[in-house]
Motif scaffolding. Sequence first.
Motif, PDB file in Angstrom:
ATOM      1  N   SER A 186      54.004  90.139   1.950  1.00 49.97           N
ATOM      2  CA  SER A 186      54.664  89.079   1.429  1.00 49.97           C
ATOM      3  C   SER A 186      55.660  88.511   2.537  1.00 49.97           C
ATOM      4  CB  SER A 186      55.042  88.469   0.266  1.00 49.97           C
ATOM      5  OG  SER A 186      54.086  89.497  -0.586  1.00 49.97           O
ATOM      6  N   GLN A 211      54.606  93.909  -1.026  1.00 53.37           N
ATOM      7  CA  GLN A 211      55.882  92.990  -1.011  1.00 53.37           C
ATOM      8  C   GLN A 211      56.439  92.507   0.716  1.00 53.37           C
ATOM      9  OE1 GLN A 211      59.361  94.404  -2.789  1.00 53.37           O
ATOM     10  NE2 GLN A 211      59.136  93.240  -4.344  1.00 53.37           N
ATOM     11  N   HIS A 244      44.588  84.626   3.253  1.00 54.36           N
ATOM     12  CA  HIS A 244      45.659  83.898   4.518  1.00 54.36           C
ATOM     13  C   HIS A 244      45.294  84.420   6.238  1.00 54.36           C
ATOM     14  CE1 HIS A 244      45.931  88.345   3.885  1.00 54.36           C
ATOM     15  NE2 HIS A 244      47.010  88.778   5.116  1.00 54.36           N
ATOM     16  N   ILE A 285      56.163  78.655  -2.397  1.00 54.90           N
ATOM     17  CA  ILE A 285      55.605  79.642  -3.494  1.00 54.90           C
ATOM     18  C   ILE A 285      56.266  78.719  -4.941  1.00 54.90           C
ATOM     19  CG2 ILE A 285      56.316  81.704  -1.909  1.00 54.90           C
ATOM     20  CD1 ILE A 285      58.628  82.362  -3.516  1.00 54.90           C
ATOM     21  N   TRP A 315      61.382  89.202  -4.307  1.00 54.90           N
ATOM     22  CA  TRP A 315      61.017  90.270  -2.877  1.00 54.90           C
ATOM     23  C   TRP A 315      61.259  89.214  -1.713  1.00 54.90           C
ATOM     24  CZ3 TRP A 315      57.914  87.322   0.763  1.00 54.90           C
ATOM     25  CH2 TRP A 315      57.429  85.958  -0.106  1.00 54.90           C
ATOM     26  N   LYS A 316      61.821  88.116  -1.798  1.00 57.58           N
ATOM     27  CA  LYS A 316      62.275  86.815  -0.363  1.00 57.58           C
ATOM     28  C   LYS A 316      63.600  87.613  -0.164  1.00 57.58           C
ATOM     29  CE  LYS A 316      62.436  82.333  -3.143  1.00 57.58           C
ATOM     30  NZ  LYS A 316      64.400  82.112  -2.557  1.00 57.58           N
ATOM     31  N   THR A 345      46.547  82.593   0.074  1.00 61.31           N
ATOM     32  CA  THR A 345      47.079  83.994  -0.423  1.00 61.31           C
ATOM     33  C   THR A 345      46.601  85.255  -0.108  1.00 61.31           C
ATOM     34  OG1 THR A 345      46.922  85.195  -2.590  1.00 61.31           O
ATOM     35  CG2 THR A 345      45.181  83.410  -1.721  1.00 61.31           C
ATOM     36  N   VAL A 364      51.316  83.751  -3.897  1.00 52.92           N
ATOM     37  CA  VAL A 364      52.009  85.636  -3.880  1.00 52.92           C
ATOM     38  C   VAL A 364      51.491  86.630  -4.880  1.00 52.92           C
ATOM     39  CG1 VAL A 364      53.823  86.559  -3.540  1.00 52.92           C
ATOM     40  CG2 VAL A 364      54.333  84.745  -2.918  1.00 52.92           C
ATOM     41  N   GLY A 419      52.037  90.903  -4.373  1.00 53.65           N
ATOM     42  CA  GLY A 419      52.665  90.508  -4.124  1.00 53.65           C
ATOM     43  C   GLY A 419      53.972  90.248  -4.386  1.00 53.65           C
ATOM     44  N   SER A 420      53.987  89.958  -5.164  1.00 50.83           N
ATOM     45  CA  SER A 420      55.521  89.861  -6.015  1.00 50.83           C
ATOM     46  C   SER A 420      56.285  90.777  -5.836  1.00 50.83           C
ATOM     47  CB  SER A 420      55.741  89.318  -6.690  1.00 50.83           C
ATOM     48  OG  SER A 420      55.105  88.029  -6.580  1.00 50.83           O
TER      49      SER A 420
END
Lengths: 263, 448
Positions: A41, A38, A124, A57, B445-446, A99, A27, A31-32
Amino acid sequence: MEDVTMNVPLYADVIAAGKRPEILFWVGCAGSFDARAQKVSKAFATLLNHAGVDFAILGDEEACTGDPARRAGNEFLFQMSALQNIEVLNGYEIQKIVTACPHCFNTLKNEYPALGGNYEVIHHTTLLHQLFEAGKLRVEGGNFKGQKITYHDSCYLGRVNGIYEIPRKLLEQLDVELVEMKRCKSNGLCCGAGGAQMFKEDEPGDKRINIERVEEALETGATAVAANCPFCLTMLGDGIKEKEQQEKVNVFDISELILQSIK
Amino acid sequence: MIQIILFSLITITVFFIAGKKFWRIRRNILLGKEKDLSGDFGQRFKNMTLVAFGQKKMFKRFIPAILHLFIYVAFLFTTIELIEILIDGFTGQHRFFANMLGSFYTFLISFIEGLSVLAFIATIIFLSRRNLLKLPRFTKAEMLGWPTKDGNLILLFEIILLVAIFTMNGADTVLQSRDTPHYPDTGFLLVSSWLGPMLFDNVNTGSLIIIERIGWWAHLLMVFGFMLYLPFSKHLHIFLAFPNVFYASLTSRGEMENMESIMNEVKSMMGLTEDTGSEAPMDDLPSFGAKDIFDLSWKNLMDAYTCTECGRCTSVCPANQTGKKLSPRKIMMDVRDRVEEVATALDVQNDECKIDKEKALTKDNFDDGKSLFDLISREEIHACTTCNACVEACPVMIDPLEIILDLRRYEILTESAGPADWMPMFNSVENNGAVWQLPNSRAEWKDS
């Protein structure tokens, strides 16, 4: 598509359940933690779910790849980060990584092998392209059909790793009208974030690099700018706001464009 | 006879001096750190053929590439004429190849003449581009003074050289038409056979013989002058482009050279190595990265000598285009200037630069209190986005980025300095494993 629930398993949980994910979704810090990234992601994870990709992940077992530290000159810190990550990755005997960040992509792919981390690493956009090729993703109608969209090559996917065509092929799938900026592909202009510039003020100059880039993007008359990198996303988004064009022009990651057009 | 003696003396002297000057450049390049770039001959040879010989990367900008190609190809083929001049000069013959090659000689010289006309046009356009159009990349700060003169001088040399060729061949064709002895028939030459009569028809044979000699000597002396001028000029790329492309990196652009010493130290710190405590204690603090030319690789220094200051790198540098001080070309010029500064001190065995006054001045016994940082400011190296545009743009595969990053490594690792803005990022990568200091879980985030 939006109401599909997203399922993002943790690698450790999958292993504990006696299974082994096919591919690790790396991620990255942006991305986190970055609010804008986010969303990317999530969009990408949703697409993976949709295509039935078996992924997971690392969650808190993942750490910064060390790219910004290394390019700032801090080799010591890079080594610490990288070796720690390699311990984790090798511990799980990970083979394949995807990624959404071209900086993570570059470092994992090109720099980890010298430290003992050898994996098949893909960006990705490449995985999404493969999923289209395999018929696991399909576009219907498309929210962006016929829209003028320009594509910004990130330095680390484009010039550094030579991937220019795959992201463009994805955009073609969406039936958009792809308009190129004056400086594109191997001549593409940086967004201004690389080499750890993201984390410092600019050196004195006439203009910020992202403004120079955004002006070029606006010249194309595109209604959206497609990007492939969380840092480009921030830089271009900021530039467009500064030009007060945010009502007219949006910046998207390619995965977000796909998610909005998927069958 | 006097001509032969004079010719031989001049030629031998010029070759001797030029040889010494080129040997000095070789020594200067080897002031850099050792780096093993052997192996992969096939791939390297291919790169050299395509990029140096075939000018592949020049063609990113089509019009200058074509113009440059005219001059380059003319230069390559004129070498044949030059070889003839050398043979004629040493033996006292005239146009040694003419009788030997017959009609092929006519073709060859005509071909060279055609190329020379194209080269002449290209040179005039290049001069106008520098001085009338004032192309931005030729007028940047680092080009002020000598670099601009250097560029113009070379183009001027080329014009004189080409004028000399046509004077020599033009006079020759008229002399041939008058059946002057000692002037073998060259057949109809593409340019000179009409240009010669146009210019020299009314000149008497005695004067014409002198004009032909003036053209011949001017051609020769221009080439010799050029050979002696090259080691002081940006124009060395005509030779160095070949080895420089040959030895260019074959690894991915995305890979920065791994610093094994640091890797091993971190590994032992993290308990990842089997042998513990066996490392030899270090006498003094180690130095990392590059502070001076001795810390750069010999390839970096060859890059600097190969740079012909075309400025393609700088014209695509995002930092430079937005008014920042960084110019990749300036980095290359600074490295070369610093190598020259060190080399001059070595040449004269400057006592003041010796660390150990008892020993000879060598690269290992050298400290003049200066470094690359006297020429390259922190502001410049901090402005780089590592976008690789300069690396991509260079037609002779110079890598300014590697030098910039080595300077950054010195600043951070050896001096513990660098932009203050980077400290929070370093701290959070070290303590939090992320570039930002956030209390959240990486997987949050998820679920948000």
